[in-house]
Scaffold this motif. Structure first.
Motif, mmCIF file in Angstrom:
data_model
loop_
_atom_site.group_PDB
_atom_site.id
_atom_site.type_symbol
_atom_site.label_atom_id
_atom_site.label_comp_id
_atom_site.label_asym_id
_atom_site.label_seq_id
_atom_site.Cartn_x
_atom_site.Cartn_y
_atom_site.Cartn_z
ATOM 1 N N PRO A 13 0.845 -1.190 0.000
ATOM 2 C CA PRO A 13 0.000 0.000 0.000
ATOM 3 C C PRO A 13 0.885 1.246 0.000
ATOM 4 C CG PRO A 13 -0.511 -1.461 1.860
ATOM 5 C CD PRO A 13 0.746 -1.958 1.238
ATOM 6 N N GLN A 14 0.435 2.270 -0.692
ATOM 7 C CA GLN A 14 1.188 3.542 -0.788
ATOM 8 C C GLN A 14 1.711 4.010 0.568
ATOM 9 O OE1 GLN A 14 1.588 5.489 -3.738
ATOM 10 N NE2 GLN A 14 2.914 6.803 -2.496
ATOM 11 N N SER A 57 1.487 -0.832 -5.123
ATOM 12 C CA SER A 57 0.387 -1.332 -5.932
ATOM 13 C C SER A 57 -0.719 -0.291 -6.065
ATOM 14 C CB SER A 57 -0.148 -2.601 -5.279
ATOM 15 O OG SER A 57 -1.275 -3.065 -5.937
ATOM 16 N N PRO A 102 -3.525 2.366 -3.296
ATOM 17 C CA PRO A 102 -3.903 2.694 -1.919
ATOM 18 C C PRO A 102 -4.014 1.461 -1.008
ATOM 19 C CG PRO A 102 -5.291 3.874 -3.468
ATOM 20 C CD PRO A 102 -4.442 2.941 -4.284
ATOM 21 N N THR A 103 -4.498 0.333 -1.512
ATOM 22 C CA THR A 103 -4.692 -0.826 -0.626
ATOM 23 C C THR A 103 -3.568 -1.856 -0.737
ATOM 24 O OG1 THR A 103 -5.836 -2.247 -2.213
ATOM 25 C CG2 THR A 103 -7.191 -0.629 -1.029
ATOM 26 N N GLY A 104 -2.838 -1.846 -1.806
ATOM 27 C CA GLY A 104 -1.826 -2.886 -2.033
ATOM 28 C C GLY A 104 -2.349 -4.066 -2.830
ATOM 29 N N GLU A 126 -4.288 -3.869 -5.551
ATOM 30 C CA GLU A 126 -4.672 -3.525 -6.919
ATOM 31 C C GLU A 126 -3.978 -4.400 -7.972
ATOM 32 O OE1 GLU A 126 -3.728 -1.498 -4.538
ATOM 33 O OE2 GLU A 126 -5.270 0.017 -4.241
ATOM 34 N N GLN A 165 -1.621 -8.963 3.558
ATOM 35 C CA GLN A 165 -2.650 -9.135 2.530
ATOM 36 C C GLN A 165 -2.824 -10.598 2.113
ATOM 37 O OE1 GLN A 165 -0.130 -8.209 -1.534
ATOM 38 N NE2 GLN A 165 -1.475 -6.638 -0.836
#
Ligand code: GLN
Length: 307
Positions: free
Chosen positions: A216-217, A238, A240-242, A244, A271
């Motif tokens: 995530p960013q 990836s 905002p969430t990782g 994507e 994740q």
């Protein structure tokens, strides 16, 4: 934090700078560099040794055998400059220009992710999944330096290995590594995920393997300076969430796999559960597996033989 990426202070403050004394020996230069880097890198004395050896050449044993030799001013100058750059956050491997990955000496530098030891475990799993397949077809998605693809080609000579990469800069490193290692039979293609592959490969691939950008960013913003400020964002972040890029890979790999073919990808513990759930919608034999430190580091799934 138990998982990647490392976090840490960003750079060495200039105010604490104590210069390397003229006429320093190899051992006293190492001690100086160790002190200089303490608090700013994970392993100050290892980094100091690696940097001094990169200037002097030779082995660690020879370095210590000649530890009281006085460094020439040219060598001392080069070493000080590398130590200062390391302290300011440049990745150690960008300074030496190399990283060993599963025994392969890979060239790395700005524009490409430094291969990590945890990714060696992903290769181990990938090799196990194709162990019983004669002449397997393998695709490494987002190959970066070429680490995964080249290791599989070296360790499984009968495999037909493809490697994709969206970054032209990274692809140039991968091509240099393939040439340097005599592994030109790995076929590199430029493009997003699997989109650059010849369409004839669809439905034929035995294994898709990847270390995609999965962070995530926000996590990258709090990472150590070498990761955050120097390694390519396209290889790390990836979105905002990782999830994507990994979720796009899960969706797109399916059509390229043969029935019974495997997808295995690196992840991080934060994740793994989400990816297992995403894989479970379409793939069978879904699992998350740990790395050598016990962190859930990879997920895998199999395109069912009948679907
Ligand atoms: N493991 C890497 C890190 O911790 C991240 C690599 C990736 O996003 N694929 O920096």
């Amino acid at each position: 934090m138990p998982s990647s990426p490392r976090s840490g202070p960003s750079s060495l403050p200039r105010s604490t700078e104590v210069p390397l004394p003229a006429g320093a020996t190899a051992v006293s230069a190492l001690r100086w560099a160790g002190r200089r880097l303490t608090g700013f890198v994970d392993s100050p004395s290892v980094d100091a040794e690696v940097l001094l050896l990169s200037v002097l050449g030779g082995t660690r044993a020879r370095l210590y055998a000649a530890g009281d030799l006085v460094l020439t001013s040219v060598v001392a100058g080069q070493f000080v400059s590398l130590v200062e750059r390391r302290g300011a956050g440049e990745p150690l491997q960008y300074l030496t220009g190399r990283q060993v990955f599963r025994g392969l000496d890979l060239q790395v530098g700005p524009g490409v992710l430094v291969p990590r030891p945890e990714t060696e475990v992903v290769v181990e799993r990938a090799l196990a999944l194709i162990a019983a397949v004669p002449s397997p077809v393998v695709v490494d998605v987002g190959t970066g330096s070429g680490a995964i693809a080249l290791a599989i080609a070296a360790e499984r000579p009968s495999a037909a290995v493809w490697a994709t990469e969206v970054s032209g800069a990274a692809l140039a490193w991968a091509g240099r590594n393939a040439a340097g290692l005599g592994l030109e039979r790995v076929a590199f293609v430029e493009g997003d995920l699997l989109s650059g592959l010849p369409r004839a490969l669809q439905g034929t691939v035995d294994l898709v393997v990847a270390n995609p950008p999965y962070l995530p960013q926000a996590l990258v913003e709090s990472a150590a300076a070498d990761v955050r400020d120097h390694e390519p964002r396209v290889a790390l972040v990836s979105g905002p969430t990782g999830l994507e890029v990994p979720s796009r890979l899960i969706a797109s790999a399916w059509a390229w796999l043969r029935p019974g073919g495997w997808l295995v990808m690196e992840t991080w513990p934060g994740q793994a559960e989400d990816l297992v759930a995403l894989l479970g919608d379409a793939y069978g034999e879904v699992a998350a597996r740990p790395d050598l430190a016990g962190s859930l580091r990879m997920v895998e799934g199999r395109r069912p033989v009948r679907s």
